[in-house]
Design a protein around this motif. Structure first.
Motif, PDB file in Angstrom:
ATOM      1  N   THR A  41      -3.755   4.452  -8.408  1.00  0.00           N
ATOM      2  CA  THR A  41      -3.774   4.083  -9.915  1.00  0.00           C
ATOM      3  C   THR A  41      -3.663   2.684 -10.286  1.00  0.00           C
ATOM      4  O   THR A  41      -3.578   1.903 -10.306  1.00  0.00           O
ATOM      5  N   GLU A  42      -3.881   1.987  -8.701  1.00  0.00           N
ATOM      6  CA  GLU A  42      -4.418   0.460  -8.255  1.00  0.00           C
ATOM      7  C   GLU A  42      -4.990  -0.329  -9.188  1.00  0.00           C
ATOM      8  O   GLU A  42      -6.635   1.015  -8.999  1.00  0.00           O
ATOM      9  N   ASP A  43      -5.520  -0.840  -9.480  1.00  0.00           N
ATOM     10  CA  ASP A  43      -6.023  -1.776  -9.798  1.00  0.00           C
ATOM     11  C   ASP A  43      -7.476  -1.748  -9.009  1.00  0.00           C
ATOM     12  O   ASP A  43      -6.786  -2.777  -7.845  1.00  0.00           O
ATOM     13  N   PRO A  44      -8.945  -1.763  -8.825  1.00  0.00           N
ATOM     14  CA  PRO A  44      -9.372  -2.454  -7.646  1.00  0.00           C
ATOM     15  C   PRO A  44      -9.213  -3.896  -6.902  1.00  0.00           C
ATOM     16  O   PRO A  44     -10.236  -3.835  -6.120  1.00  0.00           O
ATOM     17  N   LYS A  45      -9.276  -4.437  -7.743  1.00  0.00           N
ATOM     18  CA  LYS A  45      -9.482  -5.897  -7.480  1.00  0.00           C
ATOM     19  C   LYS A  45      -8.397  -6.115  -6.537  1.00  0.00           C
ATOM     20  O   LYS A  45      -8.908  -7.304  -5.739  1.00  0.00           O
ATOM     21  N   TYR A  46      -7.102  -5.366  -6.443  1.00  0.00           N
ATOM     22  CA  TYR A  46      -6.532  -5.790  -5.771  1.00  0.00           C
ATOM     23  C   TYR A  46      -6.688  -4.804  -4.449  1.00  0.00           C
ATOM     24  O   TYR A  46      -5.722  -4.723  -3.090  1.00  0.00           O
ATOM     25  N   LEU A  47      -7.957  -3.815  -4.356  1.00  0.00           N
ATOM     26  CA  LEU A  47      -8.012  -2.868  -3.222  1.00  0.00           C
ATOM     27  C   LEU A  47      -8.574  -3.717  -2.157  1.00  0.00           C
ATOM     28  O   LEU A  47      -8.936  -4.467  -1.901  1.00  0.00           O
ATOM     29  N   GLU A  48      -9.341  -2.408  -1.191  1.00  0.00           N
ATOM     30  CA  GLU A  48     -10.157  -2.363  -0.129  1.00  0.00           C
ATOM     31  C   GLU A  48     -11.423  -4.078  -0.443  1.00  0.00           C
ATOM     32  O   GLU A  48     -12.060  -4.191  -1.183  1.00  0.00           O
ATOM     33  N   GLY A  49     -11.181  -5.163   0.266  1.00  0.00           N
ATOM     34  CA  GLY A  49     -12.036  -6.231   0.455  1.00  0.00           C
ATOM     35  C   GLY A  49     -11.301  -7.512  -0.461  1.00  0.00           C
ATOM     36  O   GLY A  49     -12.342  -8.443  -0.754  1.00  0.00           O
ATOM     37  N   ALA A  50     -10.514  -7.044  -1.130  1.00  0.00           N
ATOM     38  CA  ALA A  50     -10.029  -8.408  -1.870  1.00  0.00           C
ATOM     39  C   ALA A  50      -9.583  -9.451  -1.133  1.00  0.00           C
ATOM     40  O   ALA A  50      -8.937 -10.709  -2.198  1.00  0.00           O
ATOM     41  N   VAL A  51      -8.828  -9.356   0.108  1.00  0.00           N
ATOM     42  CA  VAL A  51      -8.406 -10.209   0.518  1.00  0.00           C
ATOM     43  C   VAL A  51      -9.517 -11.021   2.127  1.00  0.00           C
ATOM     44  O   VAL A  51      -9.434 -10.178   2.744  1.00  0.00           O
ATOM     45  N   PRO A  52     -10.159 -11.808   1.599  1.00  0.00           N
ATOM     46  CA  PRO A  52     -11.271 -11.962   2.586  1.00  0.00           C
ATOM     47  C   PRO A  52     -10.783 -12.451   4.180  1.00  0.00           C
ATOM     48  O   PRO A  52      -9.517 -13.287   3.997  1.00  0.00           O
ATOM     49  N   VAL A  53     -11.436 -12.004   5.430  1.00  0.00           N
ATOM     50  CA  VAL A  53     -11.043 -12.480   6.624  1.00  0.00           C
ATOM     51  C   VAL A  53     -12.259 -12.565   7.426  1.00  0.00           C
ATOM     52  O   VAL A  53     -13.188 -12.339   7.941  1.00  0.00           O
ATOM     53  N   VAL A  54     -12.420 -14.512   7.229  1.00  0.00           N
ATOM     54  CA  VAL A  54     -13.219 -15.277   7.762  1.00  0.00           C
ATOM     55  C   VAL A  54     -13.263 -15.778   9.624  1.00  0.00           C
ATOM     56  O   VAL A  54     -11.868 -16.421   9.733  1.00  0.00           O
ATOM     57  N   ASN A  55     -13.109 -15.275  10.728  1.00  0.00           N
ATOM     58  CA  ASN A  55     -12.927 -15.825  11.820  1.00  0.00           C
ATOM     59  C   ASN A  55     -11.694 -15.248  12.095  1.00  0.00           C
ATOM     60  O   ASN A  55     -10.994 -16.456  12.258  1.00  0.00           O
ATOM     61  N   GLY A  56     -11.245 -14.469  11.938  1.00  0.00           N
ATOM     62  CA  GLY A  56      -9.667 -13.816  12.294  1.00  0.00           C
ATOM     63  C   GLY A  56      -8.698 -14.476  11.437  1.00  0.00           C
ATOM     64  O   GLY A  56      -7.543 -14.581  10.955  1.00  0.00           O
TER      65      GLY A  56
END
Length: 211
Positions: A41-56
């Motif tokens: 029931t979670e908004d997709p904007k908060y799910l997978e890929g929403a927080v990018p990790v660049v070079n750790g």
């Protein structure tokens, strides 16, 4: 004779005399449908890929075209914007424009502010939120990096607060279940509010530069 025949019929198994009219009731199985509804029931904007990790490192980047403005104009606008940001009501001591490179039109701001989860009567839940904004200005273009995100939570509670970095607290690896369909309860509010804050800042910068 009739009594004998009736007795024989009653002694036969029910299925033997009525196999053409008796059947199992048609019961609809809603199990699969229910499971689908319960997936998330979670908004997709908060799910997978929403927080990018660049070079750790957690890093959000805004790449924005700014037609009609050169690097110096964009630099001056962003200096005013960041100066105003660091003086807003929710800002903490130490929030400031910390470094500038006037020649290359780069600005670094160290932001220290309150990130509020809940604020109702007799219930205030918030964390100190620390991050860096690095603004690189070019002719007709600006790049804004939001990185080095940290949290200081409940420090006032008998010195038993918690210190988190974004990398260990709000990334997909630590904040989402294995199926990537739900947020873990402990870090969920941090992830949601951080994404909301990022969205607000980037949208505000867009509006400021395009006004």
């Amino acid at each position: 004779m009739r009594k004998i025949m009736l007795g024989l019929m009653l002694s036969l198994p029910l299925a033997g005399i009525a196999q053409n009219v008796w059947e199992r009731p048609d019961i609809q199985d809603n199990t699969k449908e229910q499971k689908v509804k319960e997936v998330t029931t979670e908004d997709p904007k908060y799910l997978e890929g929403a927080v990018p990790v660049v070079n750790g490192e957690v890093c959000w980047t805004l790449d924005l075209d700014v037609p009609g403005k050169d690097a110096q104009q964009i630099y001056e606008i962003m200096m005013r914007y960041l100066t105003n940001l660091t003086n807003e009501e929710n800002q903490l001591e130490g929030s400031a424009v910390s470094l500038v490179n006037k020649q290359e039109h780069i600005i670094a701001a160290s932001i220290r502010e309150w990130l509020v989860f809940k604020n109702v009567f007799l219930a205030l839940d918030r964390t100190k939120f620390l991050y860096t904004l690095i603004v690189t200005c070019n002719d007709q273009h600006v790049k804004v990096d939001m990185k080095r995100l940290r949290y200081r939570y409940e420090e006032e509670r008998d010195g038993k607060g918690f210190a988190y970095t974004a990398e260990e607290w709000i990334t997909d690896e630590y904040a989402l279940n294995k199926k990537k369909t739900k947020l873990y309860k402990g870090s969920a509010k941090f992830r949601r509010k951080t994404i909301d804050r990022k969205d607000y800042l980037f949208e505000s910068i867009k509006n400021t530069l395009n006004s």
